[in-house]
Scaffold this active site. Sequence first.
Site, short mmCIF file in Angstrom:
data_model
loop_
_atom_site.label_atom_id
_atom_site.label_comp_id
_atom_site.label_asym_id
_atom_site.label_seq_id
_atom_site.Cartn_x
_atom_site.Cartn_y
_atom_site.Cartn_z
N GLY A 159 -0.50 -7.69 -9.69
CA GLY A 159 -1.60 -6.93 -9.09
C GLY A 159 -1.01 -5.78 -8.30
O GLY A 159 0.13 -5.37 -8.54
N ARG A 160 -1.81 -5.29 -7.35
CA ARG A 160 -1.35 -4.14 -6.55
C ARG A 160 0.00 -4.38 -5.88
O ARG A 160 0.90 -3.56 -5.96
CB ARG A 160 -2.39 -3.84 -5.45
CG ARG A 160 -3.49 -2.92 -5.87
CD ARG A 160 -4.41 -2.68 -4.69
NE ARG A 160 -5.20 -3.89 -4.48
CZ ARG A 160 -6.48 -4.00 -4.77
NH1 ARG A 160 -7.14 -2.97 -5.23
NH2 ARG A 160 -7.14 -5.14 -4.58
N ILE A 161 0.14 -5.55 -5.21
CA ILE A 161 1.37 -5.79 -4.44
C ILE A 161 2.55 -6.05 -5.38
O ILE A 161 3.63 -5.47 -5.22
CB ILE A 161 1.17 -6.94 -3.42
CG1 ILE A 161 0.09 -6.55 -2.40
CG2 ILE A 161 2.49 -7.26 -2.69
CD1 ILE A 161 -0.32 -7.64 -1.43
N SER A 181 2.11 -12.59 -15.85
CA SER A 181 0.79 -12.22 -15.35
C SER A 181 -0.23 -12.55 -16.43
O SER A 181 0.14 -12.65 -17.60
CB SER A 181 0.84 -10.72 -15.04
OG SER A 181 -0.43 -10.18 -14.94
N ARG A 182 -1.49 -12.71 -16.00
CA ARG A 182 -2.51 -13.06 -17.01
C ARG A 182 -2.63 -11.98 -18.07
O ARG A 182 -2.65 -12.24 -19.25
CB ARG A 182 -3.86 -13.28 -16.32
CG ARG A 182 -4.10 -14.73 -15.97
CD ARG A 182 -5.54 -14.98 -15.78
NE ARG A 182 -6.05 -14.10 -14.73
CZ ARG A 182 -6.63 -14.50 -13.62
NH1 ARG A 182 -6.82 -15.78 -13.43
NH2 ARG A 182 -7.05 -13.66 -12.73
N THR A 241 5.76 -13.97 -0.32
CA THR A 241 4.99 -13.27 0.72
C THR A 241 3.49 -13.35 0.37
O THR A 241 2.70 -12.57 0.90
CB THR A 241 5.40 -11.78 0.82
OG1 THR A 241 5.23 -11.16 -0.46
CG2 THR A 241 6.83 -11.61 1.27
N ARG A 243 1.06 -16.70 -0.57
CA ARG A 243 0.43 -17.79 0.17
C ARG A 243 1.28 -19.04 0.01
O ARG A 243 1.82 -19.31 -1.07
CB ARG A 243 -0.98 -18.07 -0.37
CG ARG A 243 -2.05 -17.13 0.15
CD ARG A 243 -2.29 -17.29 1.65
NE ARG A 243 -3.36 -16.46 2.14
CZ ARG A 243 -3.22 -15.22 2.64
NH1 ARG A 243 -2.02 -14.67 2.70
NH2 ARG A 243 -4.27 -14.55 3.08
N GLU A 272 0.36 -23.30 7.95
CA GLU A 272 0.79 -22.44 9.06
C GLU A 272 0.11 -22.86 10.36
O GLU A 272 -1.06 -23.24 10.32
CB GLU A 272 0.46 -20.99 8.74
CG GLU A 272 1.27 -20.49 7.56
CD GLU A 272 0.97 -19.06 7.17
OE1 GLU A 272 0.28 -18.35 7.93
OE2 GLU A 272 1.41 -18.65 6.10
N HIS A 290 4.64 -14.89 8.81
CA HIS A 290 3.50 -14.22 8.16
C HIS A 290 3.34 -12.76 8.66
O HIS A 290 2.33 -12.41 9.26
CB HIS A 290 2.20 -15.02 8.40
CG HIS A 290 1.16 -14.76 7.35
ND1 HIS A 290 0.29 -15.72 6.91
CD2 HIS A 290 0.83 -13.65 6.67
CE1 HIS A 290 -0.52 -15.21 6.00
NE2 HIS A 290 -0.22 -13.94 5.84
N GLY A 292 3.67 -9.98 6.61
CA GLY A 292 3.48 -9.04 5.49
C GLY A 292 2.79 -7.73 5.85
O GLY A 292 3.28 -6.65 5.54
C1 DGY Z 1 -3.73 -11.03 3.98
O1 DGY Z 1 -4.29 -9.96 4.21
O2 DGY Z 1 -4.15 -11.83 3.16
C2 DGY Z 1 -2.47 -11.31 4.73
O3 DGY Z 1 -1.93 -12.51 4.42
C3 DGY Z 1 -2.67 -11.13 6.21
O4 DGY Z 1 -2.49 -9.81 6.40
#
Ligand code: DGY
Length: 324
Positions: A159-161, A181-182, A241, A243, A272, A290, A292
């Site tokens: 995806g974007r990230i 990826s799908r 980074t 979940r 968490e 956390h 990111g």
């Molecule tokens: C999100 O946006 O999902 C991050 O984990 C928190 O910024």
Amino acid sequence: MTSTKPTIYQTRRLPTEVESALSTLGEVRHPPGFRPPTADDLRKALRKSDAILCTVRDRFSANLLRTPGRRTGLLANFGVGVDNIDLEAARSVGVRVSNTPGVLTEATAELTIALILAVLRRLGEGERLVRSGGWTGWEPTQLLGRSAHGLRLGVVGMGRIGATVARRAHAGLGMRIRYASRSPVPPWELGGIEAEKVSLDRLLIESDVVTLHVPSTPETHHLIDARRLALMPPSSVLINTARGSIVDEAALVAALSEGRLAGAGFDVYAEEPNVPEALRAMEQVVLLPHLGSATLETRTAMGKLALANLRAWFEGGTLPTPVV
Ligand code: DGY
């Protein structure tokens, strides 16, 4: 929704610029002293507020969303991930949900690159050595790590990230990219870099570094389990980074402690803020709290996007970034 001044419940402190803008949208309420809201606080907020500006730490279970006498029509989530909200329940009771995609892509990709380098170059160990006062001086064989240049980076989720990490790792670090990826991603979305789409298992077998960028859903729960960890070469490292729920943490601890995986860089955890003690004791692991999206610009942009959703909701317009 109300035609007079709407009531907004703000669960957490936000950057000053965001809080100032928020106060112009309606009457803002929050937990006393901004202590973390309890389920009971959230239940009351659902009864008394038109909208809630919540974060990824605030859990809205099906039970909570079915609160009798609910007044809230929108949960404007400050975050792109919405696994804190039971979306099915929100849909069924008619609560809208928005999130903050896009604005945190660069910051999260940047932190992913930082973790890749930190693990490969043993930055955590080096920093601990200096801070402990135990550093005795430069040695030719001290803390030898690995150079990222030329290594194979496997991106799970394009995806974007994921795509931004791929572009940066290739252009900035000289890494070779593959992804699972799908659906295939057209080369122009990857800035023209060469990146082959392969199955997840093949990606794990053939990567030096694996980085996770899929959302937390029932399908991705423990996507990286004991079987898949066993596919990774003992010299490889895992970066997360996205979940915590995506990785079986017990299986990760076993793989690392038995030397079946060389290292890991984690920013997110299953429960968490609890981080398994065994992981905290390992030198070859870099652990972050956390972070990111944790830059002032990014958190301000996230706040502004959440506010744009609140404004649209109060004015009866279209939500800019709806989830439900
Ligand atoms: C999100 O946006 O999902 C991050 O984990 C928190 O910024």
